[in-house]
Design an enzyme around this catalytic site. Structure first.
Site, PDB file in Angstrom:
ATOM      1  N   LYS A  11       0.682  -1.081   0.059  1.00 58.71           N
ATOM      2  CA  LYS A  11      -0.060  -0.023   0.073  1.00 58.71           C
ATOM      3  C   LYS A  11       0.939   1.340   0.108  1.00 58.71           C
ATOM      4  O   LYS A  11       2.151   1.189   0.360  1.00 58.71           O
ATOM      5  CB  LYS A  11      -0.872   0.233   1.245  1.00 58.71           C
ATOM      6  CG  LYS A  11      -0.236  -0.194   2.706  1.00 58.71           C
ATOM      7  CD  LYS A  11       0.222   1.012   3.306  1.00 58.71           C
ATOM      8  CE  LYS A  11       0.788   0.863   4.781  1.00 58.71           C
ATOM      9  NZ  LYS A  11       1.440   2.097   5.356  1.00 58.71           N
ATOM     10  N   GLY A 101       3.864  -1.710   4.085  1.00 59.21           N
ATOM     11  CA  GLY A 101       2.636  -2.538   4.822  1.00 59.21           C
ATOM     12  C   GLY A 101       2.909  -4.281   4.425  1.00 59.21           C
ATOM     13  O   GLY A 101       1.890  -5.009   4.595  1.00 59.21           O
ATOM     14  N   ASP A 137      -2.898  -2.017  10.396  1.00 59.34           N
ATOM     15  CA  ASP A 137      -2.923  -1.886   9.162  1.00 59.34           C
ATOM     16  C   ASP A 137      -3.542  -3.214   8.370  1.00 59.34           C
ATOM     17  O   ASP A 137      -3.856  -3.202   7.213  1.00 59.34           O
ATOM     18  CB  ASP A 137      -1.670  -1.659   8.314  1.00 59.34           C
ATOM     19  CG  ASP A 137      -0.881  -0.222   8.877  1.00 59.34           C
ATOM     20  OD1 ASP A 137      -1.754   0.535   9.264  1.00 59.34           O
ATOM     21  OD2 ASP A 137       0.069   0.060   8.281  1.00 59.34           O
TER      22      ASP A 137
END
Ligand code: ATP
Length: 288
Positions: A11, A101, A137
């Site tokens: 991401k 991430g 996340d």
């Protein structure tokens, strides 16, 4: 089914505002998350023995139960009383400790994959609750795509992503430990900044006004990370000279991304970065 192989996407945070520490020890955040087509591959193989194995060529990630993919498997085993095991083979392409991430994504991919491999039939809501136990996340990666994210990561407002934008993600040559970044961040009590107004408008309309995003985008970690690592300014300057519409850190860094309007602009940025000796990735939004 004996095995399953899934992509695990990275991401980019198009802006990130950090709020005060909550009583539960987490900070509230506000951010626009965009999944991109830079992927690890996660292969899950059913094992009869009651073990969780990690196979990964990268030395940057733990090969034991600290690995987020292994933690996802452990969580499912413990909470759903599974006696079988799994071998998790991860081919890493997403840079580690870079704000993209990768670990969280591998954790989410493992939850989704094992739900199928072990026929657990867990609902979206059940997976969401489990994912939050792995990390802030992780919930985003269950659905992926693009979303305005708030709370500590539990509130997701899915939106249509930045389909036309191309990203260049640059490795500035250092890594940032997320825990260090949060510990050292000075959180100001600011009035509503333009970036928050922008996120509110996205949630109200379900649409992203690119111009508004690019001129309001703000990452609270940028002053901290760039003060310690002046090379950040060099990369931002380089991306600007290459014609990026906007550039910043993703997450708490260290990767610095630039947004570009078309392939030609990306190519000239790539030339400039190459001649300056930077390692970089060209990627585009994953739209779902
Ligand atoms: P954060 O979500 O903290 O911003 P990041 O995107 O900066 O993370 P990650 O690649 O997710 O960075 O790695 C963060 C830490 O998680 C590293 O210390 C790494 O060793 C650990 N980790 C555990 N499992 C994994 C995994 N499967 N892939 C990558 N990192 C992992």
């Amino acid at each position: 089914m004996e095995s399953i192989t899934l992509p695990s996407h990275a991401k980019i945070n198009l802006g990130l505002k950090v709020g005060q520490l909550r009583p539960d020890g987490y900070h509230d955040i506000r951010s626009f998350f965009q999944e991109v087509n830079l992927v690890d591959t996660v292969r899950l193989e059913r094992l009869d023995a009651d073990v969780i194995e990690i196979v990964c060529e990268s030395d940057d990630v733990p090969h034991d139960e600290r690995n987020l993919a292994a933690r996802a498997a452990r969580l499912l085993k413990d909470e759903h009383d599974r006696s079988e095991g799994v071998r998790i083979s991860i081919q890493k392409r997403i840079p580690v400790g870079a704000g993209m991430g990768g670990g969280s994504s591998n954790g989410a991919t493992t939850l989704v994959g094992l739900n199928r491999l072990w026929n657990l039939h867990l609902s979206r809501a059940e997976l969401h609750a489990l994912s939050l136990k792995l990390g802030s996340d992780v919930p985003f990666f269950l659905a992926g795509g693009a979303a305005v994210v708030s709370g500590r990561g539990e509130h997701l407002y899915p939106v249509r992503g930045l389909a036309e934008t191309r990203f260049v993600a640059v490795d500035p040559g250092f890594r940032v430990r997320t825990a260090w970044a949060f510990e050292n961040l000075e959180i100001g009590l600011t009035a509503t900044p333009p970036y928050i107004s922008f996120l509110n408008s996205v949630m109200a309309s379900g649409r992203v006004n690119l111009k508004r995003l690019f001129c309001s985008l703000e990452n609270d970690f940028l002053p901290l990370v760039s003060a310690k690592n002046p090379v950040v300014h060099e990369v931002l300057d380089l991306l600007g000279r290459a014609g990026s519409q906007c550039s910043s850190l993703t997450g708490s860094g260290s990767v610095i991304f630039g947004c570009f309007a078309n392939v030609e602009a990306v190519e000239s940025a790539a030339e400039l970065l190459q001649s300056s000796g930077y390692h970089f990735w060209i990627c585009q939004p994953r739209t779902i």
